[in-house]
Motif scaffolding. Structure first.
Motif, mmCIF file in Angstrom:
data_model
loop_
_atom_site.group_PDB
_atom_site.id
_atom_site.type_symbol
_atom_site.label_atom_id
_atom_site.label_comp_id
_atom_site.label_asym_id
_atom_site.label_seq_id
_atom_site.Cartn_x
_atom_site.Cartn_y
_atom_site.Cartn_z
ATOM 1 N N ASP A 91 0.836 -1.210 0.000
ATOM 2 C CA ASP A 91 0.000 0.000 0.000
ATOM 3 C C ASP A 91 0.864 1.250 0.000
ATOM 4 O OD1 ASP A 91 -2.389 -1.564 0.227
ATOM 5 O OD2 ASP A 91 -2.029 -1.718 2.390
ATOM 6 N N VAL A 92 1.961 1.213 0.750
ATOM 7 C CA VAL A 92 2.861 2.367 0.792
ATOM 8 C C VAL A 92 3.558 2.534 -0.562
ATOM 9 C CG1 VAL A 92 4.805 3.458 1.978
ATOM 10 C CG2 VAL A 92 3.139 2.132 3.289
ATOM 11 N N VAL A 93 3.866 1.420 -1.217
ATOM 12 C CA VAL A 93 4.434 1.496 -2.565
ATOM 13 C C VAL A 93 3.459 2.226 -3.493
ATOM 14 C CG1 VAL A 93 5.149 0.133 -4.585
ATOM 15 C CG2 VAL A 93 5.903 -0.539 -2.293
ATOM 16 N N LYS A 94 2.175 1.940 -3.365
ATOM 17 C CA LYS A 94 1.152 2.621 -4.181
ATOM 18 C C LYS A 94 1.083 4.110 -3.849
ATOM 19 C CE LYS A 94 -1.667 -1.482 -4.754
ATOM 20 N NZ LYS A 94 -2.894 -2.182 -4.362
ATOM 21 N N LEU A 95 1.201 4.456 -2.566
ATOM 22 C CA LEU A 95 1.216 5.873 -2.192
ATOM 23 C C LEU A 95 2.424 6.578 -2.794
ATOM 24 C CD1 LEU A 95 0.176 5.609 1.582
ATOM 25 C CD2 LEU A 95 -1.221 6.488 -0.310
ATOM 26 N N LEU A 96 3.571 5.900 -2.795
ATOM 27 C CA LEU A 96 4.769 6.458 -3.415
ATOM 28 C C LEU A 96 4.540 6.664 -4.911
ATOM 29 C CD1 LEU A 96 7.748 7.295 -3.584
ATOM 30 C CD2 LEU A 96 8.318 4.854 -3.697
ATOM 31 N N ALA A 97 3.975 5.681 -5.582
ATOM 32 C CA ALA A 97 3.721 5.793 -7.020
ATOM 33 C C ALA A 97 2.783 6.962 -7.313
ATOM 34 C CB ALA A 97 3.141 4.497 -7.560
ATOM 35 N N ARG A 98 1.747 7.132 -6.506
ATOM 36 C CA ARG A 98 0.807 8.246 -6.684
ATOM 37 C C ARG A 98 1.530 9.582 -6.489
ATOM 38 N NH1 ARG A 98 -4.016 8.065 -2.757
ATOM 39 N NH2 ARG A 98 -3.966 5.953 -3.562
ATOM 40 N N CYS A 99 2.400 9.624 -5.505
ATOM 41 C CA CYS A 99 3.181 10.842 -5.250
ATOM 42 C C CYS A 99 4.086 11.170 -6.444
ATOM 43 C CB CYS A 99 4.007 10.657 -3.976
ATOM 44 S SG CYS A 99 5.011 12.057 -3.503
ATOM 45 N N LEU A 100 4.733 10.154 -6.997
ATOM 46 C CA LEU A 100 5.620 10.353 -8.139
ATOM 47 C C LEU A 100 4.844 10.820 -9.370
ATOM 48 C CD1 LEU A 100 7.951 7.263 -7.676
ATOM 49 C CD2 LEU A 100 8.617 9.681 -7.472
ATOM 50 N N GLN A 101 3.616 10.376 -9.531
ATOM 51 C CA GLN A 101 2.792 10.789 -10.672
ATOM 52 C C GLN A 101 2.451 12.280 -10.608
ATOM 53 O OE1 GLN A 101 -0.574 8.170 -10.625
ATOM 54 N NE2 GLN A 101 0.475 6.575 -11.797
ATOM 55 N N LYS A 102 2.409 12.821 -9.394
ATOM 56 C CA LYS A 102 2.069 14.245 -9.220
ATOM 57 C C LYS A 102 3.217 15.168 -9.588
ATOM 58 C CE LYS A 102 -1.080 13.371 -5.382
ATOM 59 N NZ LYS A 102 -1.296 13.631 -3.944
ATOM 60 N N LEU A 103 4.442 14.625 -9.683
ATOM 61 C CA LEU A 103 5.607 15.455 -9.983
ATOM 62 C C LEU A 103 5.599 15.947 -11.415
ATOM 63 C CD1 LEU A 103 8.456 13.557 -8.114
ATOM 64 C CD2 LEU A 103 7.190 15.542 -7.348
#
Length: 103
Positions: A91-103
């Motif tokens: 789940d934290v990996v998914k949060l990281l991926a979502r964060c990276l998409q916002k960059l």
């Protein structure tokens, strides 16, 4: 801007990378048996969090430094200040991926 889900507002991927590292090295067991609850206070820059082990142990961490929380590190945050949601490592990996998409 504040939110009762500040982890959705985090814009620095290093926060989630640090959280993932803490989950692996917290000494609470294999990472698949470890999960985290994230603080609901603040503006989503670096929320504090607590890691839960398979045996019920809890360790609280400072979200800015990923170091053990200075005050009573082995007690839970107040229920109103911590997420009801639990996050396993994937789940934290998914949060990281979502964060990276916002960059």
């Amino acid at each position: 801007m504040s939110s009762n889900r500040p982890w959705e507002l985090v814009t620095d991927p290093s926060y989630f990378r640090g959280l993932m590292g803490t989950m692996v090295t917290a000494g609470l067991g294999p990472k698949e048996d470890v999960w985290v609850r994230i603080g609901k206070m603040g503006e989503g820059k670096r929320p504090n969090y607590q890691v839960h082990g398979p045996d019920g142990r809890i360790i609280r961490f400072n979200g800015a430094s990923h170091s053990v929380f200075h005050e009573k590190p082995y007690e839970s945050f107040e229920p109103e200040n911590i997420s009801d949601e639990i996050f396993a490592y994937p789940d934290v990996v998914k949060l990281l991926a979502r964060c990276l998409q916002k960059l």
